[in-house]
Design an enzyme around this catalytic site. Structure first.
Site, short mmCIF file in Angstrom:
data_model
loop_
_atom_site.label_atom_id
_atom_site.label_comp_id
_atom_site.label_asym_id
_atom_site.label_seq_id
_atom_site.Cartn_x
_atom_site.Cartn_y
_atom_site.Cartn_z
CD GLU A 85 -18.92 10.43 19.87
OE1 GLU A 85 -20.23 10.90 19.17
OE2 GLU A 85 -18.58 10.78 20.79
CE LYS B 195 -29.19 6.41 17.95
NZ LYS B 195 -28.22 6.43 16.72
CE1 TYR C 201 -2.22 3.56 1.90
CE2 TYR C 201 -3.75 2.55 0.66
CZ TYR C 201 -3.30 3.41 1.19
OH TYR C 201 -4.11 4.73 1.27
CG ASP C 202 3.05 2.38 3.48
OD1 ASP C 202 3.56 1.90 4.65
OD2 ASP C 202 2.00 2.66 3.50
CE LYS D 237 -23.77 9.27 25.23
NZ LYS D 237 -22.61 10.06 25.10
CB SER E 30 -26.74 16.94 22.97
OG SER E 30 -27.70 17.87 23.55
CG LEU E 31 -28.31 11.14 22.47
CD1 LEU E 31 -27.33 9.84 22.49
CD2 LEU E 31 -29.75 10.81 21.73
N1 LIG Z 1 -21.82 8.40 20.62
C1 LIG Z 1 -22.27 7.51 20.15
O1 LIG Z 1 -22.23 6.54 19.82
C2 LIG Z 1 -23.84 8.10 19.58
C3 LIG Z 1 -24.18 9.40 19.84
C4 LIG Z 1 -25.42 9.82 19.22
C5 LIG Z 1 -25.96 11.18 19.40
O2 LIG Z 1 -25.38 12.15 19.98
C6 LIG Z 1 -27.33 11.65 18.96
C7 LIG Z 1 -27.89 12.65 18.96
C8 LIG Z 1 -29.17 12.95 18.48
F1 LIG Z 1 -29.75 14.19 18.62
C9 LIG Z 1 -29.90 12.05 18.08
C10 LIG Z 1 -29.32 10.68 17.93
C11 LIG Z 1 -28.00 10.58 18.25
O3 LIG Z 1 -27.59 9.22 18.04
C12 LIG Z 1 -26.25 8.88 18.70
N2 LIG Z 1 -25.78 7.51 18.48
C13 LIG Z 1 -24.77 7.11 18.88
N3 LIG Z 1 -24.42 5.91 18.61
#
Ligand SMILES: NC(=O)c1cc2c(=O)c3cc(F)ccc3oc2nc1N
Length: 321
Positions: free
Chosen positions: A164, A280, A32-33, A109, A78-79
């Site tokens: 992420e 979710k 590859y390199d 997460k 954010s969650l």
């Molecule tokens: N750190 C994580 O692995 C991760 C973070 C989020 C989120 O921050 C996030 C924020 C929202 F508003 C909606 C869904 C989300 O889904 C997410 N899903 C993940 N797997």
């Protein structure tokens, strides 16, 4: 000459995908390199062919004097958090009282830095941090150095993928060992190391940090014809993105709790830090029915692992009386 350069670019992008997304390299690193340096040479002679899709941009080189601000096409929210079983059952009750029976997708997460990758006609054109959710920082050149970030997609689509960026535990240990050897201050944890690496103005430094990424959503889900979060993740796979394989589709909060218990004890075996589990509602239309608060989706919650008690070595100090 253009053909030779283009085919070399595509060949190296393919090898990158096999190694860093599929974790299944088909050629040795040395091969590859050698090919990469051949391409770097050719692009030196013909800079007009060094496009955003060329794998040579991954070695970094651009030095910025500051980061530009970027307005996200759609806000990066954010969650909301859950800290115990009671919080989880309360979340589940709120959801079911509102929309009836649901399936959940459980995702690890990842404890890194939330980033957004913007693609136009299938080419990676801009990457940004979450920032305040509306305005982030343009870290495109640093995100290009992450070898798991596809520079081009298999389809000429335009959307923002969310994910992420993180530093694998092994890379974190190696980085801190090198810092210790140089008498430099150490990073506290992989998350800070990833954030510090992506905030380097010199992308050559970011390129040396061996960062990786997991993608988990797209801002314009209608375009990718997904009807559930599970399908969206499978489509991200098909488009060439790296997603986390530990996800699980469950039908009840009891199964969510089982999944959380499993990873509470097994997270040490992972090569990356996780700070919890994201739950979710799977069906995307149901997500829209549940909607959002000012800053968080009502259709998801982040269960946070209890903060590991930091075992500080209690130095038994000989008390001299
Ligand atoms: N750190 C994580 O692995 C991760 C973070 C989020 C989120 O921050 C996030 C924020 C929202 F508003 C909606 C869904 C989300 O889904 C997410 N899903 C993940 N797997």
């Amino acid at each position: 000459m253009e053909e030779k350069i283009k085919s070399l670019q595509e060949r190296l992008n393919r090898y990158n995908y096999e190694y860093h997304v599929l974790d299944a390299p088909t050629i040795p690193d040395s091969e590859y390199d050698k090919l990469l340096h051949e391409l770097i040479e050719l692009e030196e002679q013909h800079p007009e062919f060094r496009t955003a899709a060329s794998p040579t941009v991954r070695v970094g080189g651009e030095v910025l004097d500051r980061f530009e601000k970027v307005a996200h096409d759609t806000p990066m929210l954010s969650l909301g958090n859950a800290f115990n079983e009671e919080d989880l059952r309360a979340f589940d009750k709120r959801v079911r009282d509102s929309v009836g029976d649901v399936e959940y997708v459980c995702e690890l997460k990842i404890d890194g830095l939330a980033v957004s990758l913007k693609y136009v006609d299938g080419v990676f054109v801009q990457g940004a941090t979450r920032g305040d959710g509306t305005i982030g920082e343009d870290i495109t050149s640093n995100l290009r150095t992450i070898k798991a970030v596809p520079l081009t997609l298999k389809e000429p689509m335009s959307f923002e993928a969310r994910g992420e960026a993180y530093m694998p535990k092994r890379s974190f240990q190696r980085l801190n060992e090198a810092k210790e050897a140089r008498g430099e201050a150490l990073f506290q944890n992989p998350r800070n190391a990833a954030a510090g690496s992506l905030r380097q103005l010199d992308s050559k430094l970011a390129a040396e940090r061996n960062l990786s990424i997991f993608l988990y959503s797209v801002n314009d889900l209608a375009q990718i014809e997904a009807t559930t979060q599970g399908e969206a993740l499978d489509i991200l796979d098909d488009l060439g993105f790296r997603t986390n394989k530990e996800r699980r589709l469950v039908r009840s909060i009891d199964e969510v709790i089982e999944y959380i218990e499993y990873w509470t004890t097994h997270r040490a075996d992972l090569d990356y830090d996780i700070d919890g589990i994201v739950i979710k509602v799977n069906d995307l239309e149901t997500q829209e029915q549940l909607g959002y608060t000012v800053k968080s989706p009502r259709w998801a919650v982040a269960y946070k692992f209890p903060a590991e008690e930091v075992v500080t070595e209690i130095l038994d100090i000989e008390l001299t009386v």
